[in-house]
Motif scaffolding. Structure first.
Motif, PDB file in Angstrom:
ATOM      1  N   GLY A  25      18.811  11.942  31.465  1.00 25.00           N
ATOM      2  CA  GLY A  25      17.388  12.218  31.561  1.00 25.00           C
ATOM      3  C   GLY A  25      16.511  11.003  31.356  1.00 25.00           C
ATOM      4  O   GLY A  25      15.406  10.921  31.902  1.00 25.00           O
ATOM      5  N   LEU A  26      16.983  10.054  30.572  1.00 26.62           N
ATOM      6  CA  LEU A  26      16.217   8.831  30.321  1.00 26.62           C
ATOM      7  C   LEU A  26      16.755   7.643  31.103  1.00 26.62           C
ATOM      8  O   LEU A  26      16.306   6.518  30.913  1.00 26.62           O
ATOM      9  N   SER A  27      17.710   7.896  32.001  1.00 24.68           N
ATOM     10  CA  SER A  27      18.248   6.869  32.899  1.00 24.68           C
ATOM     11  C   SER A  27      18.796   5.665  32.147  1.00 24.68           C
ATOM     12  O   SER A  27      18.472   4.514  32.453  1.00 24.68           O
ATOM     13  N   VAL A  28      19.621   5.953  31.132  1.00 22.87           N
ATOM     14  CA  VAL A  28      20.283   4.880  30.397  1.00 22.87           C
ATOM     15  C   VAL A  28      21.771   5.217  30.332  1.00 22.87           C
ATOM     16  O   VAL A  28      22.200   6.296  30.723  1.00 22.87           O
ATOM     17  N   SER A  29      22.548   4.290  29.830  1.00 20.65           N
ATOM     18  CA  SER A  29      23.979   4.528  29.713  1.00 20.65           C
ATOM     19  C   SER A  29      24.264   5.467  28.545  1.00 20.65           C
ATOM     20  O   SER A  29      23.474   5.552  27.586  1.00 20.65           O
ATOM     21  N   PRO A  30      25.393   6.178  28.581  1.00 22.87           N
ATOM     22  CA  PRO A  30      25.749   7.059  27.460  1.00 22.87           C
ATOM     23  C   PRO A  30      25.849   6.320  26.129  1.00 22.87           C
ATOM     24  O   PRO A  30      25.453   6.847  25.099  1.00 22.87           O
ATOM     25  N   ILE A  31      26.376   5.107  26.153  1.00 23.96           N
ATOM     26  CA  ILE A  31      26.510   4.369  24.891  1.00 23.96           C
ATOM     27  C   ILE A  31      25.143   3.997  24.332  1.00 23.96           C
ATOM     28  O   ILE A  31      24.920   4.002  23.118  1.00 23.96           O
ATOM     29  N   THR A  32      24.165   3.718  25.215  1.00 27.70           N
ATOM     30  CA  THR A  32      22.807   3.419  24.760  1.00 27.70           C
ATOM     31  C   THR A  32      22.191   4.644  24.112  1.00 27.70           C
ATOM     32  O   THR A  32      21.576   4.561  23.042  1.00 27.70           O
ATOM     33  N   ALA A  33      22.352   5.805  24.749  1.00 25.96           N
ATOM     34  CA  ALA A  33      21.821   7.042  24.176  1.00 25.96           C
ATOM     35  C   ALA A  33      22.470   7.341  22.833  1.00 25.96           C
ATOM     36  O   ALA A  33      21.785   7.727  21.870  1.00 25.96           O
ATOM     37  N   ARG A  34      23.785   7.145  22.756  1.00 27.72           N
ATOM     38  CA  ARG A  34      24.501   7.418  21.512  1.00 27.72           C
ATOM     39  C   ARG A  34      23.999   6.521  20.385  1.00 27.72           C
ATOM     40  O   ARG A  34      23.750   6.989  19.262  1.00 27.72           O
ATOM     41  N   ARG A  35      23.846   5.242  20.670  1.00 30.90           N
ATOM     42  CA  ARG A  35      23.378   4.314  19.642  1.00 30.90           C
ATOM     43  C   ARG A  35      21.946   4.620  19.218  1.00 30.90           C
ATOM     44  O   ARG A  35      21.603   4.538  18.024  1.00 30.90           O
ATOM     45  N   ALA A  36      21.098   4.976  20.170  1.00 36.00           N
ATOM     46  CA  ALA A  36      19.704   5.279  19.851  1.00 36.00           C
ATOM     47  C   ALA A  36      19.606   6.519  18.972  1.00 36.00           C
ATOM     48  O   ALA A  36      18.865   6.532  17.978  1.00 36.00           O
ATOM     49  N   LEU A  37      20.352   7.567  19.318  1.00 33.41           N
ATOM     50  CA  LEU A  37      20.319   8.794  18.529  1.00 33.41           C
ATOM     51  C   LEU A  37      20.894   8.569  17.134  1.00 33.41           C
ATOM     52  O   LEU A  37      20.387   9.114  16.138  1.00 33.41           O
ATOM     53  N   ALA A  38      21.956   7.756  17.051  1.00 31.59           N
ATOM     54  CA  ALA A  38      22.544   7.451  15.747  1.00 31.59           C
ATOM     55  C   ALA A  38      21.549   6.695  14.871  1.00 31.59           C
ATOM     56  O   ALA A  38      21.415   6.968  13.670  1.00 31.59           O
ATOM     57  N   SER A  39      20.814   5.768  15.489  1.00 32.12           N
ATOM     58  CA  SER A  39      19.817   5.001  14.745  1.00 32.12           C
ATOM     59  C   SER A  39      18.689   5.902  14.252  1.00 32.12           C
ATOM     60  O   SER A  39      18.243   5.804  13.103  1.00 32.12           O
ATOM     61  N   LEU A  40      18.224   6.794  15.123  1.00 30.97           N
ATOM     62  CA  LEU A  40      17.153   7.721  14.719  1.00 30.97           C
ATOM     63  C   LEU A  40      17.631   8.662  13.620  1.00 30.97           C
ATOM     64  O   LEU A  40      16.861   9.034  12.727  1.00 30.97           O
ATOM     65  N   ALA A  41      18.911   9.042  13.669  1.00 25.25           N
ATOM     66  CA  ALA A  41      19.463   9.910  12.627  1.00 25.25           C
ATOM     67  C   ALA A  41      19.519   9.175  11.289  1.00 25.25           C
ATOM     68  O   ALA A  41      19.201   9.740  10.228  1.00 25.25           O
ATOM     69  N   GLU A  42      19.909   7.919  11.311  1.00 26.52           N
ATOM     70  CA  GLU A  42      19.975   7.119  10.093  1.00 26.52           C
ATOM     71  C   GLU A  42      18.599   6.993   9.441  1.00 26.52           C
ATOM     72  O   GLU A  42      18.493   6.936   8.212  1.00 26.52           O
ATOM     73  N   GLN A  43      17.553   6.982  10.260  1.00 22.91           N
ATOM     74  CA  GLN A  43      16.197   6.824   9.738  1.00 22.91           C
ATOM     75  C   GLN A  43      15.513   8.161   9.450  1.00 22.91           C
ATOM     76  O   GLN A  43      14.355   8.192   9.040  1.00 22.91           O
ATOM     77  N   GLY A  44      16.225   9.264   9.663  1.00 15.62           N
ATOM     78  CA  GLY A  44      15.670  10.559   9.325  1.00 15.62           C
ATOM     79  C   GLY A  44      14.720  11.145  10.340  1.00 15.62           C
ATOM     80  O   GLY A  44      14.049  12.144  10.055  1.00 15.62           O
ATOM     81  N   VAL A  45      14.659  10.548  11.536  1.00 16.03           N
ATOM     82  CA  VAL A  45      13.781  11.069  12.588  1.00 16.03           C
ATOM     83  C   VAL A  45      14.405  12.301  13.225  1.00 16.03           C
ATOM     84  O   VAL A  45      13.716  13.271  13.568  1.00 16.03           O
ATOM     85  N   VAL A  46      15.725  12.270  13.396  1.00 10.67           N
ATOM     86  CA  VAL A  46      16.470  13.430  13.892  1.00 10.67           C
ATOM     87  C   VAL A  46      17.600  13.711  12.929  1.00 10.67           C
ATOM     88  O   VAL A  46      17.960  12.865  12.096  1.00 10.67           O
ATOM     89  N   VAL A  47      18.147  14.912  13.019  1.00 14.44           N
ATOM     90  CA  VAL A  47      19.286  15.279  12.182  1.00 14.44           C
ATOM     91  C   VAL A  47      20.385  15.818  13.084  1.00 14.44           C
ATOM     92  O   VAL A  47      20.112  16.441  14.113  1.00 14.44           O
TER      93      VAL A  47
END
Length: 249
Positions: A59-81
């Motif tokens: 949906g955001l036209s990026v690679s799966p590894i980019t999406a995975r790293r971004a979501l993991a980073s947001l989870a570490e910062q408490g933006v998503v769970v």
């Protein structure tokens, strides 16, 4: 059509080689910003489930590894769970840290640059739509109509964005404008890099423009088709993140 997704050792730099005002950031940081801004603007609600990781990438036209790293980073910062189990997945946190969300925003210069990019697309959109009304084949019109049905039935922003991209790419191809279509497609790609998640109800409403456009193209009504396309793109000045940010202020 949807761009090929590739895992690369060096993520593409968002803004590289683009108009002045566009910040240079990694693809991962761009995904973080786009999701963070959607949360800040209330487009993604607390507790809302995000699409699966692979769908976020598409949906955001990026690679799966980019999406995975971004979501993991947001989870570490408490933006998503992240929750495990049958009803698990990635969810917007109930109370995302305001300081983190504030850091995930576009600068005023970048917002102005995106406005200019919308104007560039507006010029191209009117041109390709004019010639698509003259040159589109029955097969292309049938495919455009199929894509509007796909968008109408979509249940999340990720799938909708993929069908939307295919739709507009095909309008460009249907114009038969030769190498000028490549410039239009490149502008689309550049602008899609700044789209953020939207509630599916708002996207379904936007799809009504697609339906009206296909009807005008089938009728060979150049004036009507161009006017539908012009309004569809011009509204991005108010509905993309820079317009929403201005309204919020």
């Amino acid at each position: 059509m949807t761009r090929q997704l590739e895992d690369t050792a060096e993520p593409a730099r968002l803004g590289a080689g683009r108009m002045p005002g566009m910040e240079r950031r990694s693809a991962m940081d761009a995904v973080r910003m786009r999701i963070g801004m959607a949360i800040s603007l209330g487009l993604l609600k607390p507790g809302e489930r995000l699409p699966d990781q692979e769908d976020v990438a598409l949906g955001l036209s990026v690679s799966p590894i980019t999406a995975r790293r971004a979501l993991a980073s947001l989870a570490e910062q408490g933006v998503v769970v992240r929750r495990r189990g049958r009803a698990g997945g990635t969810f917007v946190a109930d109370s995302p840290p305001t300081d983190i969300l504030a850091s995930l925003s576009a600068s005023p210069a970048e917002s102005q640059a995106v406005n200019r990019l919308v104007d560039r697309r507006l010029l191209f959109e009117c041109a390709v739509t004019h010639y698509a009304a003259v040159n589109a084949t029955d097969e292309q019109l049938d495919e455009l109509e199929r894509l509007t049905l796909e968008m109408a039935e979509s249940t999340d922003w990720s799938y909708y964005h993929r069908m939307d991209e295919q739709f507009h790419q095909l309008v460009g191809t249907a114009s038969g404008m030769g190498t000028a279509v490549d410039v239009y497609h490149a502008t689309l790609d550049e602008l899609y890099d700044y789209f953020i998640p939207y509630p599916i109800e708002k996207l379904h409403k936007s799809n009504q423009d697609h339906v009206a456009l296909v009807a005008a193209l089938r009728a060979g009504n150049v004036e009507k088709a161009v006017e539908v396309a012009r309004k569809h793109v011009d509204i991005l000045h108010r509905t993309m993140f820079m317009g929403l940010t201005q309204d919020a202020g």
